[in-house]
Design an enzyme around this catalytic site. Structure first.
Site, PDB file in Angstrom:
ATOM      1  CB  SER A 146      -8.049   3.895   2.759  1.00 42.00           C
ATOM      2  OG  SER A 146      -7.240   3.062   3.665  1.00 42.00           O
ATOM      3  CE  LYS A 194      -3.993   1.916   2.369  1.00 46.47           C
ATOM      4  NZ  LYS A 194      -4.935   1.761   3.592  1.00 46.47           N
ATOM      5  CB  SER A 247      -8.250   1.053   5.699  1.00 50.52           C
ATOM      6  OG  SER A 247      -9.235   2.369   5.856  1.00 50.52           O
TER       7      SER A 247
END
Length: 455
Positions: A142, A67, A166
């Site tokens: 996210s 990420k 997330s």
């Protein structure tokens, strides 16, 4: 989805260089927009090293996506924000150091909501991530890029971060496995901060065993992180007849609830199942957002256009320059959360909002503590619905409400897994499995029991 075992089988007959080249080619042609940066040269070099005999480590030759809010030395790390569009960290996060030590091949940096603030990855400066099951729908957020990359066969493993759901939200929306570890189990060193007391780096994968393996690699002691618990993790899933608590306060629409209720009835065949009430959970969502936004307003104060990141030509005053940089460098949702957090921390409102939120957090922790005196794991739907259509939800409050089932776990610092339990109208439905502190092996063991009994 490609599992570690399947990838290793292919490595026995094919060159890692060719397999990684094929993966990169798929990413380049993809319409999912799961990656911000693809580390093609670096990944191919590591694959070539593997082919030449460098095969040490638990993840040797296995592709992994990171990420884009986790620091990678020499590789652009943007947090999906214009503010950090060209930022290249001079160091690796602790988890990245561990991945490299175990021979993993870092394939790229994945798309996300800007600074981790969102539920759909629509808040990215680099565009929305699309769901592999239906490209007109979101992949969740996210960590949407990490989830979409796994579900779309664009990586084998991935790292996400979870501040209020997330990892679990995109795992649910895309039908992959995602785990938020116990707070402190995985070092946060090198994670670009959103809300320090809530966020954790965690594994995402296409199977439970892969999830456990990746957690074993990234968890452990790190003296550079003051929140680190200093504990190692060995994947050894618990096998027993589980005592399961179904949380009454967790929410779902009719479609998801019907699927979840059917799952619970089947679960009774091999587990002791009871409903349990956690009354404080009805206050958890607003408490979470007050705490998260307050911490965000403090953490993001460092982005001033002077030390690093997005900058402008000189203006006539420092205050005008600072304001203009932040106005143009941050997206709408990030600015909204900074302003709301600053308001909650301001004189005259600190006690009315922030301190009350901390008290609610204590109540949530106590409710979970009492529940785990009786149950081994607690379960709920991960998300109240299946994946939204892109652009479907414009109202921020409605979007925040989508996190109602996941945020209480971050307030308490507990481990929680999202795993797929089927589909509704062709879209994945996720089950949330919550464990007691540092009981990841119970969570993963229960998940394996669910799959073994084909619930």
């Amino acid at each position: 989805m490609i599992t570690v075992g399947e990838w290793k089988e292919r490595l026995e007959n094919e060159k890692a260089y060719d397999l990684v080249s094929e993966l990169i080619d798929r990413i380049r042609k993809s319409k999912l927009n799961a990656y911000i940066t693809v580390t093609e040269d670096y990944a191919l070099k590591l694959a070539e090293n593997f082919d030449n005999g460098k095969k040490e480590g638990k993840l040797a030759g296995i592709p992994i996506a990171i990420k884009d809010n986790i620091s990678t030395e020499g590789v652009r790390t943007t947090c999906a924000s214009r503010m950090l569009e060209n930022y290249t960290p001079p160091f690796d996060a602790h988890v990245v150091e561990r991945l490299k030590k175990e021979g993993a091949i870092i394939i790229g940096k994945t798309n996300m909501d800007e600074f981790g603030m969102g539920t759909t990855t629509e808040n990215s400066y680099f565009g929305v991530v699309r769901n592999p099951h239906d490209t007109k729908r979101v992949a969740g957020g996210s960590s949407g890029g990490s989830a979409a990359a796994i579900a779309g066969n664009e990586t084998v493993l991935a790292l996400g971060t979870d501040t209020g759901g997330s990892i679990r939200c995109p795992a649910s929306f895309t039908g992959v496995y995602g785990l938020k570890p116990t707070y402190g189990l995985v070092s946060r060193y090198g994670l670009i901060a959103y809300a320090n007391s809530l966020e954790q780096i965690g594994p995402m994968a296409g199977s439970i065993d892969d999830l456990g393996l990746l957690l074993e690699v990234i968890a452990g002691r790190d003296d550079r992180d003051s929140t680190n618990a200093g504990r190692e993790f060995t994947y050894s899933p618990v096998s027993k007849k589980f005592r399961v608590g179904v949380i009454e306060e967790m929410q779902a629409n009719a479609e998801v609830k019907e699927h979840f209720d059917s799952f619970v009835e089947t679960l009774r065949k091999f587990a002791d199942v009871e409903f349990v009430s956690l009354p404080s959970l009805k206050y958890a969502l607003p408490a979470y957002y007050i705490i998260a936004m307050s911490e965000a307003s403090s953490n993001l104060a460092r982005y001033d256009g002077v030390r690093y990141g997005f900058s402008l030509e000189n203006l006539d005053s420092w205050s005008r320059y600072f304001s203009k940089v932040r106005a143009e460098g941050f997206g709408t949702e990030v600015k909204r959360r900074i302003m709301m957090g600053s308001y909650a921390l301001s004189a005259g409102y600190y006690g009315k909002y922030y301190l009350k939120a901390l008290k609610v957090r204590t109540l949530v922790i106590e409710d979970f503590r009492r529940a785990f005196e009786k149950f081994d794991v607690l379960i709920s739907p991960t998300m109240p619905s299946t994946a939204f259509r892109i652009g479907e939800i414009a109202d921020p409050v409605t979007m925040y409400m989508a996190d109602v089932n996941t945020t209480p776990i971050n307030l308490a610092g507990l481990p929680a897994l999202s795993m797929p339990i089927g589909e509704s109208s062709g879209l994945p439905v996720g089950l949330q499995v919550i464990g007691n502190y540092f009981e990841e092996n119970s969570v993963l063991g229960f998940a394996k029991a669910v799959e073994k009994n084909e619930v």
